[in-house]
Write an enzyme that holds these catalytic residues in place. Structure first.
Site, PDB file in Angstrom:
ATOM      1  N   THR A   1       7.323 -49.367 -31.003  1.00 61.76           N
ATOM      2  CA  THR A   1       7.581 -49.130 -32.371  1.00 61.76           C
ATOM      3  C   THR A   1       7.800 -48.016 -33.033  1.00 61.76           C
ATOM      4  O   THR A   1       8.671 -47.697 -34.092  1.00 61.76           O
ATOM      5  CB  THR A   1       6.000 -49.662 -33.215  1.00 61.76           C
ATOM      6  OG1 THR A   1       5.559 -51.130 -32.963  1.00 61.76           O
ATOM      7  CG2 THR A   1       6.075 -49.518 -34.637  1.00 61.76           C
TER       8      THR A   1
ATOM      9  N   SER B   1       6.829 -52.108 -25.641  1.00 58.81           N
ATOM     10  CA  SER B   1       5.836 -51.857 -24.765  1.00 58.81           C
ATOM     11  C   SER B   1       5.358 -53.210 -24.046  1.00 58.81           C
ATOM     12  O   SER B   1       4.671 -52.928 -22.555  1.00 58.81           O
ATOM     13  CB  SER B   1       4.594 -51.250 -25.165  1.00 58.81           C
ATOM     14  OG  SER B   1       3.668 -52.015 -26.139  1.00 58.81           O
TER      15      SER B   1
ATOM     16  N   THR C   1       2.299 -49.435 -28.889  1.00 57.93           N
ATOM     17  CA  THR C   1       0.892 -49.227 -28.933  1.00 57.93           C
ATOM     18  C   THR C   1       0.285 -50.391 -28.108  1.00 57.93           C
ATOM     19  O   THR C   1      -0.872 -50.285 -27.593  1.00 57.93           O
ATOM     20  CB  THR C   1       0.441 -49.116 -30.109  1.00 57.93           C
ATOM     21  OG1 THR C   1       0.896 -50.176 -30.844  1.00 57.93           O
ATOM     22  CG2 THR C   1       0.857 -47.966 -30.944  1.00 57.93           C
ATOM     23  N   ASP C   2       1.093 -51.634 -28.043  1.00 61.90           N
ATOM     24  CA  ASP C   2       0.362 -52.714 -27.261  1.00 61.90           C
ATOM     25  C   ASP C   2      -0.411 -52.465 -25.926  1.00 61.90           C
ATOM     26  O   ASP C   2      -1.380 -52.891 -25.444  1.00 61.90           O
ATOM     27  CB  ASP C   2       1.255 -53.878 -27.149  1.00 61.90           C
ATOM     28  CG  ASP C   2       1.338 -54.451 -28.544  1.00 61.90           C
ATOM     29  OD1 ASP C   2       0.530 -54.021 -29.500  1.00 61.90           O
ATOM     30  OD2 ASP C   2       2.093 -55.409 -28.702  1.00 61.90           O
TER      31      ASP C   2
END
Length: 322
Positions: free
Chosen positions: A13, A56, A89-90
């Site tokens: 992101t 990710s 971030t996942d």
């Protein structure tokens, strides 16, 4: 002089551009394009390497191994103070913990960051998070502290950090432990260090390890199916202080007798495993057949550590998680 920070960009992101339909294309920006777009300035030299440009969820174990080798090579340079890995971030906590458990860098800082909001919208955290991460990576007190996650002006240890929100800017935290430091403007302050497990140098490939979640009525057939389809080890995401349904014990015993390594964690956000109960499916019964306790890790992190250990044929016993 150690004053160079290397940004290793993986996408996510934080490196997004808008699509023609209005959605976000994660990883569309290279590392250099990201730095230029955010107009990031640093106190010292910053080198940029784009390792991949992915959301990710698409990061693979091969990517992680390649990232580790790159960090090892760059750490040999006398001018490199630290690294910043930027990604989605996942799976950010997975990357951070893999680096933490597979690297024993004593004189180089290692920081992982990302963003909850794309860089082209008002109120994005992309710029602030990346600027803070560069500051921490250049701070002498961060060297040898293991992998750190810098997010929303907080510094977290890789072993304890969790993604706690799917969209809010304070998306990461360390339940029960809290941050190990803060970034306040130009000041970087590390207030404590979390005890780390010994580093494991992985082999050329990480074998498959599956996570099996416990729930009311969860089928014990999952255990045998996972191994039959190719899993070389299992992590049980157990309830409470480490318990599984009673009918899981028979297949668990068969797998342990066959030499399949199994680790157990608690699915709660905070709290250690404990052998305080004596009933079918209790932690005590699992330990009696050789299931390993990973008290301080969540399932995804215990999985990565077990994968590293299996990849280099090291003994798999309780010392792996102690």
């Amino acid at each position: 002089m150690k004053n160079t920070v290397v940004l290793i960009s993986l996408g996510g992101t934080i490196a997004s551009l808008p699509s023609s339909s209005g959605g976000a294309i994660a990883g569309a920006l290279s590392g250099k394009e990201l730095m230029d777009r955010l107009q990031i300035k640093s106190d010292g030299p910053v080198e940029v390497i784009t390792l991949c440009q992915k959301p990710s969820n698409a990061i693979t174990t091969d990517d992680l191994l390649q990232l580790r080798v790159l960090c090892l090579e760059l750490s040999q340079r006398k001018d490199v103070a630290g690294f910043v890995v930027s990604q989605g971030t996942d799976t950010l906590e997975d990357t951070a913990y893999f680096l933490d458990t597979s690297l024993g860098l004593e004189d180089t800082a290692l920081v992982v960051t990302g963003a909850q909001r794309v860089p082209y919208v008002s109120g994005s955290d992309a710029g602030p998070n990346l600027r803070d991460a560069l500051k921490v990576a250049n701070a002498p007190q961060a060297r040898g502290a293991g992998a750190l996650v810098v997010f929303n002006e907080e510094i977290h240890a890789a072993s304890s950090v969790r993604k706690l929100s799917s969209y809010q800017l304070n998306g990461f935290g360390s339940p029960g432990i809290g941050p190990v430091g803060f970034v306040d403007g130009d000041e970087v302050r590390l207030t404590k260090r979390v005890q780390r497990l010994s580093a494991i140098a992985p082999g050329e490939q990480l074998p498959r390890v599956d996570i099996l979640p416990v729930a009311i009525g969860a089928s014990p057939a999952l255990l045998e199916a996972a191994v039959a389809s190719g899993a070389k080890g299992l992590v049980i995401d157990a309830v409470g202080r480490g318990h599984v349904p009673p009918n899981w014990m028979q297949p668990l015993g068969a797998l342990r007798a066959a030499g399949v390594p199994v680790a157990v964690v608690s699915s709660t956000q905070w709290g250690r495993l404990a052998e305080v109960y004596e009933y079918r499916g209790s932690l005590a019964e699992q330990v009696s057949i050789g299931v390993l306790k990973a008290s301080h890790l969540n399932a995804r992190k215990a999985r990565l550590r077990l994968m590293c250990a299996l990849s280099c044929n090291m003994p798999i016993d309780q010392s792996l998680f102690s």
